[in-house]
Design an enzyme around this catalytic site. Structure first.
Site, PDB file in Angstrom:
ATOM      1  N   HIS A  81       6.017  -0.550  -2.457  1.00  0.00           N
ATOM      2  CA  HIS A  81       5.510   0.171  -3.629  1.00  0.00           C
ATOM      3  C   HIS A  81       5.492   1.681  -3.434  1.00  0.00           C
ATOM      4  CE1 HIS A  81       3.383  -3.654  -5.321  1.00  0.00           C
ATOM      5  NE2 HIS A  81       4.679  -3.666  -5.470  1.00  0.00           N
ATOM      6  N   ASN A 105       0.823  -1.212   0.000  1.00  0.00           N
ATOM      7  CA  ASN A 105       0.000   0.000   0.000  1.00  0.00           C
ATOM      8  C   ASN A 105       0.851   1.253   0.000  1.00  0.00           C
ATOM      9  OD1 ASN A 105      -2.166  -1.627  -0.026  1.00  0.00           O
ATOM     10  ND2 ASN A 105      -2.746  -1.324   2.107  1.00  0.00           N
ATOM     11  N   ASP A 108      -0.676   4.052   0.987  1.00  0.00           N
ATOM     12  CA  ASP A 108      -1.271   4.906   2.019  1.00  0.00           C
ATOM     13  C   ASP A 108      -0.439   4.800   3.307  1.00  0.00           C
ATOM     14  OD1 ASP A 108      -2.231   2.826   3.859  1.00  0.00           O
ATOM     15  OD2 ASP A 108      -3.805   2.385   2.415  1.00  0.00           O
ATOM     16  N   THR A 131      -4.627  -8.928  -0.577  1.00  0.00           N
ATOM     17  CA  THR A 131      -3.898  -8.745  -1.835  1.00  0.00           C
ATOM     18  C   THR A 131      -4.320  -9.827  -2.820  1.00  0.00           C
ATOM     19  OG1 THR A 131      -1.733  -8.706  -2.901  1.00  0.00           O
ATOM     20  CG2 THR A 131      -1.830  -9.851  -0.803  1.00  0.00           C
ATOM     21  N   SER A 132      -4.524  -9.398  -4.058  1.00  0.00           N
ATOM     22  CA  SER A 132      -4.944 -10.350  -5.083  1.00  0.00           C
ATOM     23  C   SER A 132      -3.776 -11.230  -5.522  1.00  0.00           C
ATOM     24  CB  SER A 132      -5.500  -9.591  -6.289  1.00  0.00           C
ATOM     25  OG  SER A 132      -4.513  -8.700  -6.771  1.00  0.00           O
TER      26      SER A 132
HETATM   27  P1  NAD Z   1      -5.760  -5.485  -5.557  1.00  0.00           P
HETATM   28  O1  NAD Z   1      -6.675  -4.334  -5.787  1.00  0.00           O
HETATM   29  O2  NAD Z   1      -5.167  -6.179  -6.706  1.00  0.00           O
HETATM   30  O3  NAD Z   1      -6.548  -6.574  -4.702  1.00  0.00           O
HETATM   31  C1  NAD Z   1      -7.292  -6.236  -3.566  1.00  0.00           C
HETATM   32  C2  NAD Z   1      -7.534  -7.499  -2.784  1.00  0.00           C
HETATM   33  O4  NAD Z   1      -8.158  -7.126  -1.554  1.00  0.00           O
HETATM   34  C3  NAD Z   1      -8.484  -8.492  -3.471  1.00  0.00           C
HETATM   35  O5  NAD Z   1      -7.913  -9.776  -3.405  1.00  0.00           O
HETATM   36  C4  NAD Z   1      -9.759  -8.407  -2.634  1.00  0.00           C
HETATM   37  O6  NAD Z   1     -10.465  -9.629  -2.583  1.00  0.00           O
HETATM   38  C5  NAD Z   1      -9.206  -8.029  -1.281  1.00  0.00           C
HETATM   39  N1  NAD Z   1     -10.145  -7.348  -0.400  1.00  0.00           N
HETATM   40  C6  NAD Z   1     -11.156  -6.491  -0.710  1.00  0.00           C
HETATM   41  N2  NAD Z   1     -11.783  -6.058   0.403  1.00  0.00           N
HETATM   42  C7  NAD Z   1     -11.138  -6.643   1.451  1.00  0.00           C
HETATM   43  C8  NAD Z   1     -11.288  -6.580   2.871  1.00  0.00           C
HETATM   44  N3  NAD Z   1     -12.238  -5.835   3.463  1.00  0.00           N
HETATM   45  N4  NAD Z   1     -10.439  -7.313   3.647  1.00  0.00           N
HETATM   46  C9  NAD Z   1      -9.479  -8.085   3.090  1.00  0.00           C
HETATM   47  N5  NAD Z   1      -9.283  -8.179   1.753  1.00  0.00           N
HETATM   48  C10 NAD Z   1     -10.102  -7.463   0.951  1.00  0.00           C
HETATM   49  O7  NAD Z   1      -4.648  -4.966  -4.554  1.00  0.00           O
HETATM   50  P2  NAD Z   1      -3.133  -5.392  -4.351  1.00  0.00           P
HETATM   51  O8  NAD Z   1      -2.997  -6.868  -4.417  1.00  0.00           O
HETATM   52  O9  NAD Z   1      -2.687  -4.673  -3.133  1.00  0.00           O
HETATM   53  O10 NAD Z   1      -2.348  -4.840  -5.623  1.00  0.00           O
HETATM   54  C11 NAD Z   1      -2.628  -3.646  -6.247  1.00  0.00           C
HETATM   55  C12 NAD Z   1      -1.589  -2.550  -6.190  1.00  0.00           C
HETATM   56  O11 NAD Z   1      -2.373  -1.388  -6.020  1.00  0.00           O
HETATM   57  C13 NAD Z   1      -0.636  -2.521  -5.033  1.00  0.00           C
HETATM   58  O12 NAD Z   1       0.620  -2.539  -5.553  1.00  0.00           O
HETATM   59  C14 NAD Z   1      -0.860  -1.190  -4.315  1.00  0.00           C
HETATM   60  O13 NAD Z   1       0.328  -0.420  -4.305  1.00  0.00           O
HETATM   61  C15 NAD Z   1      -1.834  -0.442  -5.140  1.00  0.00           C
HETATM   62  N6  NAD Z   1      -2.982   0.138  -4.370  1.00  0.00           N
HETATM   63  C16 NAD Z   1      -2.789   0.622  -3.124  1.00  0.00           C
HETATM   64  C17 NAD Z   1      -3.868   1.129  -2.404  1.00  0.00           C
HETATM   65  C18 NAD Z   1      -3.606   1.686  -1.028  1.00  0.00           C
HETATM   66  O14 NAD Z   1      -2.503   2.144  -0.736  1.00  0.00           O
HETATM   67  N7  NAD Z   1      -4.577   1.648  -0.114  1.00  0.00           N
HETATM   68  C19 NAD Z   1      -5.137   1.137  -2.961  1.00  0.00           C
HETATM   69  C20 NAD Z   1      -5.291   0.640  -4.264  1.00  0.00           C
HETATM   70  C21 NAD Z   1      -4.193   0.128  -4.949  1.00  0.00           C
END
Ligand code: NAD
Ligand code: ZN
Length: 246
Positions: free
Chosen positions: A122, A105, A107, A190-191
Site C-alpha cells: 500500500h 502499512n 509506516d 489486519t481486519s
Molecule cells: P484496520 O484498521 O482495518 O484494522 C486494524 C486491525 O488491527 C483490527 O483487526 C484490530 O483488531 C487489530 N489490532 C488492533 N490493535 C492490535 C494489536 N495491538 N495487535 C494486533 N492487532 C491489533 O487495518 P488494516 O487491516 O491494516 O487496513 C487498513 C488500511 O489502513 C491498510 O491498507 C493500511 O495501509 C492503512 N493504515 C496503515 C497504518 C500504518 O501504516 N501504521 C495505520 C492505519 C491505517
C-alpha cells in the site's frame, strides 16, 4: 495463549514442511507503537471522513485536506518507535532463511526494526508521488501547497505515495507468489477488509499454508487455521518461541 492452545499450535507446526514463512501485517502491528489503526474504536476513521482523505476524488476535490491528513500521519510515525512485534519478526529473519513481510502499512517501523524482504503493497508514507507523471521521490518532510513536480513541472500534484482506495496496490504479483509458496502464513493486525490484500489469506490457505492470525479482535476469516487472540507483541512472542523450537 494457554497451555492447551500452545500444545495444539506446536502440533500443527510440527506437521509443516520447512519452507518460507510469510507475514501479512496491517495497522494493528503498529498499534502498540502508538500509531492509530483505521477501524478500531479510537481509529482514524472516527475523526476523518475516509472518502475525503483516502480516495483519488478526495485529493482532486481538496488536496490540502489530504496533504494535511498525511502530514499528520508522517508526524505520528516520525515520533514512534517499533514495538516488540516488529523486532520479533526481524529476529526470526536473523535465525531462519526464508522469512518475508508483506505489509499493508505505510509506516517504516518494520525497516527501523531491522526487517528485510519487506513488500509495501500500500505504498510508503515517506515517499512523494507526482499525480501527473508518477515520479516518486523520498521525502520525510511535509508536502505543502503550492508545490511543483521537479520532473514534469506539474503544479499541486505532489501527494504521498500511498495507495488510495480504488487504486491498484503495488507488488501484488510478488505478494501473490509469496502467498502461494508460503508454508506458514502469519496474519497480524489486519481486519482483512481491504482487498486485494485480504485475498492473499485465501490464496495462501488454498496453496496449503498453515495460516495463523494474531489479533485481539480476530477477523473471523474462514481461511485461518489457528487464531492467537492477543496483541501483536504478546502473541508473536509465543509464536516465535515455538517456531524457533520446531
Ligand atoms: P484496520 O484498521 O482495518 O484494522 C486494524 C486491525 O488491527 C483490527 O483487526 C484490530 O483488531 C487489530 N489490532 C488492533 N490493535 C492490535 C494489536 N495491538 N495487535 C494486533 N492487532 C491489533 O487495518 P488494516 O487491516 O491494516 O487496513 C487498513 C488500511 O489502513 C491498510 O491498507 C493500511 O495501509 C492503512 N493504515 C496503515 C497504518 C500504518 O501504516 N501504521 C495505520 C492505519 C491505517
Ligand atoms: Zn511530475
Amino acid at each position: 495463549m494457554n497451555w492447551w492452545q500452545k500444545y495444539k499450535l506446536r502440533k500443527l507446526l510440527k506437521r509443516v514442511d520447512s519452507g518460507p514463512i510469510v507475514f501479512l501485517t496491517g495497522a494493528g502491528i503498529s498499534a502498540e507503537s502508538g500509531i492509530k489503526t483505521f477501524r478500531d474504536s479510537d481509529g482514524l476513521w472516527q475523526n476523518e471522513k475516509i472518502e475525503e482523505v483516502c480516495r483519488p476524488e478526495g485529493f482532486k476535490k481538496d488536496p490540502l485536506k489530504v496533504l494535511n491528513f498525511y502530514n499528520d500521519r508522517r508526524k505520528d510515525v516520525l515520533e514512534a518507535i517499533p514495538n516488540l512485534a516488529h523486532y520479533l519478526i526481524s529476529e526470526l529473519q536473523a535465525q531462519e532463511k526464508e522469512v518475508y513481510i508483506i505489509t499493508q502499512n505505510i509506516d517504516n517501523l518494520h525497516e527501523i526494526a531491522g526487517g528485510k524482504n519487506i513488500f509495501h503493497i500500500h505504498g510508503d508514507l515517506f515517499k512523494d508521488k507526482c499525480n501527473n507523471c508518477k515520479k516518486v521521490v523520498y521525502n520525510e518532510n511535509n508536502i505543502e501547497l503550492p508545490n511543483k513536480c521537479s520532473d514534469c513541472g506539474a503544479e499541486n500534484q505532489m501527494r504521498p505515495d500511498v495507495v488510495f482506495f480504488k487504486e491498484t496496490p503495488y507488488l501484488m504479483q510478488e505478494a501473490e507468489a509469496l502467498a502461494r509458496n508460503a508454508k506458514i502464513f502469519i496474519v497480524i493486525g489486519t481486519s482483512g477488509q481491504v482487498y486485494p490484500a485480504a485475498g492473499l489469506i485465501k490464496l495462501a490457505a488454498r496453496c496449503d499454508a498453515l495460516v495463523i492470525e494474531i489479533n485481539p479482535n480476530p477477523s473471523g476469516n474462514k481461511y485461518i487455521d489457528f487464531v492467537i487472540k492477543e496483541k501483536a507483541s504478546k502473541g508473536l512472542l509465543a509464536l516465535v518461541e515455538l517456531l524457533l523450537k520446531s
